[in-house]
Each structure stands twice: as C-alpha cells, then as structure tokens.
Design an enzyme around this catalytic site. Structure first.
Site, PDB file in Angstrom:
ATOM      1  N   GLU A 172      46.319  79.588 -12.006  1.00 32.40           N
ATOM      2  CA  GLU A 172      45.106  80.376 -12.209  1.00 32.40           C
ATOM      3  C   GLU A 172      43.987  79.494 -12.775  1.00 32.40           C
ATOM      4  O   GLU A 172      42.838  79.568 -12.334  1.00 32.40           O
ATOM      5  CB  GLU A 172      45.404  81.529 -13.171  1.00 32.40           C
ATOM      6  CG  GLU A 172      44.235  82.456 -13.420  1.00 32.40           C
ATOM      7  CD  GLU A 172      44.586  83.603 -14.363  1.00 32.40           C
ATOM      8  OE1 GLU A 172      43.672  84.110 -15.038  1.00 32.40           O
ATOM      9  OE2 GLU A 172      45.779  83.981 -14.428  1.00 32.40           O
ATOM     10  N   HIS A 182      44.935  84.838 -23.797  1.00 32.33           N
ATOM     11  CA  HIS A 182      45.054  85.128 -22.360  1.00 32.33           C
ATOM     12  C   HIS A 182      46.519  85.166 -21.932  1.00 32.33           C
ATOM     13  O   HIS A 182      46.925  86.003 -21.112  1.00 32.33           O
ATOM     14  CB  HIS A 182      44.289  84.056 -21.572  1.00 32.33           C
ATOM     15  CG  HIS A 182      44.422  84.176 -20.095  1.00 32.33           C
ATOM     16  ND1 HIS A 182      45.240  83.354 -19.351  1.00 32.33           N
ATOM     17  CD2 HIS A 182      43.839  85.028 -19.206  1.00 32.33           C
ATOM     18  CE1 HIS A 182      45.157  83.681 -18.089  1.00 32.33           C
ATOM     19  NE2 HIS A 182      44.316  84.684 -17.964  1.00 32.33           N
ATOM     20  N   GLU A 230      48.016  88.436 -22.848  1.00 31.63           N
ATOM     21  CA  GLU A 230      47.573  89.479 -21.917  1.00 31.63           C
ATOM     22  C   GLU A 230      48.514  89.548 -20.715  1.00 31.63           C
ATOM     23  O   GLU A 230      48.940  90.628 -20.297  1.00 31.63           O
ATOM     24  CB  GLU A 230      46.143  89.197 -21.463  1.00 31.63           C
ATOM     25  CG  GLU A 230      45.622  90.153 -20.412  1.00 31.63           C
ATOM     26  CD  GLU A 230      44.604  89.514 -19.475  1.00 31.63           C
ATOM     27  OE1 GLU A 230      44.723  89.702 -18.247  1.00 31.63           O
ATOM     28  OE2 GLU A 230      43.703  88.827 -19.979  1.00 31.63           O
ATOM     29  N   HIS A 231      48.838  88.391 -20.161  1.00 31.56           N
ATOM     30  CA  HIS A 231      49.761  88.342 -19.023  1.00 31.56           C
ATOM     31  C   HIS A 231      51.131  88.916 -19.400  1.00 31.56           C
ATOM     32  O   HIS A 231      51.702  89.724 -18.672  1.00 31.56           O
ATOM     33  CB  HIS A 231      49.937  86.894 -18.552  1.00 31.56           C
ATOM     34  CG  HIS A 231      48.899  86.447 -17.581  1.00 31.56           C
ATOM     35  ND1 HIS A 231      49.194  85.971 -16.325  1.00 31.56           N
ATOM     36  CD2 HIS A 231      47.548  86.401 -17.676  1.00 31.56           C
ATOM     37  CE1 HIS A 231      48.083  85.646 -15.692  1.00 31.56           C
ATOM     38  NE2 HIS A 231      47.077  85.887 -16.492  1.00 31.56           N
TER      39      HIS A 231
END
Length: 428
Positions: free
Chosen positions: A142, A67, A70-71
């Site tokens: 997040e 993840h 991905e950022h």
C-alpha cells in the site's frame, strides 16, 4: 442527554458522556434514508511518542502504528466483517489521519445491530505475531502504491523538507522500514493507551431516535467495565522555525513536471480553540481571494498554460504545526514560481476588494448549509472540530463575524514567506 438547538439552521444535537468517558453525539435527521456512524479515537500518525497510563516515562513506537492498528481491527476469527455489515445493509470503512483514526459505516437498515457490531469490532483487538507479520507485507505494498502517485509524492517530499523533527514529515502509513519494526506488543500498547473510551467519540446522524440510540450504546458500554482515565500525555512536538531544506527535487515517470511551494507558517501560541478555527477559515478565504478560480490571476495562469486542473492550494493550522502549499503540474516551473511569489507578496495584508470578499463569504455559507444535507459531511466534520474544541454548528457564526480586515491581519500573522520549500518532481 444534553440537547442543543441551533435555530439558525434548525439542527438539534444530543450529547452525553458515559461513565467510562466515551462521548456520544446524536443528530436526528427526519426523512434521511441513510444513517451514518463514526467511532473515532484521537490517535493519529503524529502520536508516536507518549506516556502510557501509569507511567512517567515517554515511549516511542515505530512510525505507522496508528494506520497499522486500523488495518488489524478489521480482523475477526469468527466472521468476515465486511460481509457481515453488507448482509445488514451497511457499508463499513475506516481512515487514519495525522490526528485521529475513525471507523465508520453507512446503513439503510439494522442500525442497532450495525452499531453494536462496529463497537465490538473496535473494542475487541486480537493480534498475534503471525497475523501482524502477514499484515506488514500488505501495508508495504500500500505504501509503495501511494509513493507512485505524483500528488502524494510531492506533498510528503515537501513536508519532509519543511519539518526537521516533527512527525508530520512522515507518511501517515509510515515507511516500509518502520512498519517491519512494528510488533504485536507495540499494537497492544497503543491500543490500551489510545483506544480507551475516554479518548473516543461515537457520532450518529440519521433518522434515529436519540434516546433509543443512547440506550443501545450505554448498555453495550456498561458491559465493558471500563473506568474513566485521565488525558493522555503526548510529546509536545516542539519544532524549529526554519525549514529543513529549501529545495528538494526528485525524478519519476510523469506526463508533466510538478511544482509545489510550501511555506512553514508560524503557529500562534496559547490561543482559544475558536481562534484557531477562525484563523483557519480566514486563511482559507485569503487563498481563495488570491488564487481562486474567479480571480484574474488564476485566469492569467490558465490562459498562459502555466497551470492545469492539478492546480491547488491549502492552508493548515493545528496546535503543533502550520503550513501553506500551492501546487500544479507545469511545463514552466520557474516562471510559475516567480508569478506565485509575486502575487502572494503583493496581496499579503493588502486585499481590498470587499465586494468580492462578501460574495465569497456567501458562497462559503451556502456550501456549508448544503453540506448539512450530507450525513457523512456532518459526522466527519463534527468529530474533527470536536477534537479541536469547537462545534460544527458554531462555524456559521464564526464565518459571519470574519471581516476583510481580519483576513488581512491573520494572513500577515500566519503566512511566513521567508520559510519556503521549493519542491519539484521532474520527468525521467
């Protein structure tokens, strides 16, 4: 390129594998105004232990690296990528799941330019200690935001109680503690291992010329000078049959308590890819027959105010894990639990209403055919099933071959009512 025609649904799939291992799938849809493109790597949150290329030793990276990557791949020193895509009439996004990370855009124009931009974005990593440290704070917020959502909270509480060591027990984004352990070296190691074209798929669906799109992609990839690499060796993820905890309770600010019953299912071993997909579909039909909105049982729960619109159920079957869940907000969790278990025990292997079953199959087939009008649905589902070894357009034949008898047999094989987690969120 290889062309496959599915006459039953009048669809054509063009596919090719480039010399560097990248697999390209193109589905032309004449008259579609929007083109949808996904660029996907078979790298998700479960892949935190693996052997880097050329190594015989496993390495372990912190939870949440997939993840985090991905950022970071949206960072570009030269331009704001979201703005650049938008100026070319495209909307860009990405997501990370347990088993893959996908970068995608939909566009009404400038498809070639947007494809090249997407490829370049994903294929040009740039990480520094400063930019990585900055991202940690963003992702931490997040994670905290997701933890405040009741549905998300009860789900991962259930998975954590269900599994003892399997990484599915961990939030896809990791934890606040784990992401602060991530370094730029971790990111580069995972990138070089999992973002090689041999581990990736590009999917294009829309009103496009397949040969032209193929040339655009092939010319771009030829400039990368990447050689084909063998399959990645990943941790086999061996998990015990028993649940870690049978009861888990947490309090948070809620309008109504939440109940989730989780069942840690048996994972069938050494079955063909199509059998896994078939079992998944059969269990989906089983739960619809037991808890679907058309059933008398569902209406009884609703009429007695035991469930509300949050009521849901799911069956998941993957090569290293399988589980079933039933959940709802409810003021009477003990009463609801008792009724759910009684109904499951009664129906397990004993569903007899063949007319209702055949009607459900027809509805499923109708929804599937309707979904073929959505380029997003086609791209995401085709890619997911490709990694599972099945074509999306084979689903119709698989569903039509399912019988009520096979549904009952699979339910008895897969559903393990003895390994259950009672997971609750109670009101503060």
């Amino acid at each position: 390129m290889k062309e496959t025609y599915y006459d039953q649904i009048d669809e054509r799939v063009f596919e090719a594998e480039l010399e560097n291992g990248l697999k390209v799938f193109i589905i032309p849809k004449a008259g579609f105004q929007k083109t949808f493109v996904t660029y996907t790597t078979q790298f998700g949150s479960l892949d935190n232990k693996f052997k880097p290329h050329g190594s015989d030793t496993y390495v372990t990276v912190p939870d949440g690296v997939a993840h985090f990557l991905e950022h970071k791949l949206f960072e570009n020193e030269e331009e704001d990528l979201f703005t650049a895509f938008a100026e070319d009439n495209a909307q860009v996004n990405a997501f990370t799941s347990f088993d893959r990370t996908s970068y995608l855009f939909s566009a009404t124009d400038n498809v070639d330019r947007n494809i090249k931009r997407l490829l370049t974005m994903v294929e040009t990593p740039y990480f520094t200690k400063e930019t990585v440290d900055k991202e940690k704070g963003i992702i931490a917020e997040e994670i905290k935001m997701y933890q405040e959502q009741p549905g998300y909270k009860v789900m991962f509480n259930t998975l954590k109680a269900m599994y003892q060591t399997h990484p599915i027990r961990v939030d896809i984004a990791g934890s606040v503690e784990s992401i602060y352990q991530i370094t730029k070296d971790d990111l580069y190691l995972c990138y070089e291992t999992f973002y090689h074209p041999s581990n990736m798929v590009l999917f294009v669906v829309g009103d496009v010329d397949p040969e032209h799109i193929y040339r655009v992609v092939a010319e771009h990839e030829d400039m990368r000078d990447k050689e084909y690499q063998p399959e990645i060796v990943r941790d086999p993820l061996i998990e015990q049959e028993k649940v870690s905890e049978s009861v888990v309770t947490e309090t948070m600010k809620l309008q109504s308590p939440r109940l989730m019953l989780g069942f840690k299912n048996k994972v069938p071993q050494n079955e063909p890819s199509e059998t896994y997909v078939r079992r998944d579909l059969e269990m989906t039909l089983f739960f619809e027959m037991v808890f679907g909105e058309e059933t008398d049982f569902y209406q009884t729960l609703l009429n007695q105010d035991l469930i509300d619109e949050t009521f849901g159920y799911q069956f998941v079957l993957e090569p290293t894990y399988s589980f079933s869940i039933v959940t709802s907000a409810t003021q009477k969790p003990d009463e609801l639990k008792a009724l759910l278990l009684t109904e499951l025990e009664h129906k397990l292997g004993n569903i007899e209403d063949n007319d209702a079953f055949e009607l459900l199959k027809k509805q499923f087939i109708g929804e599937f055919i309707s979904g073929l009008n959505s380029p997003e649905y086609i791209a995401n589902q085709y890619t997911k099933l490709h990694f599972e070894g099945v074509s999306l357009f084979d689903l119709l034949d698989i569903v039509e071959s399912i019988t009520l008898e096979s549904v009952n047999e699979t339910a008895e094989t897969c559903l393990n009512l003895e390994q259950m987690v009672d997971s609750r969120l109670e009101m503060k």
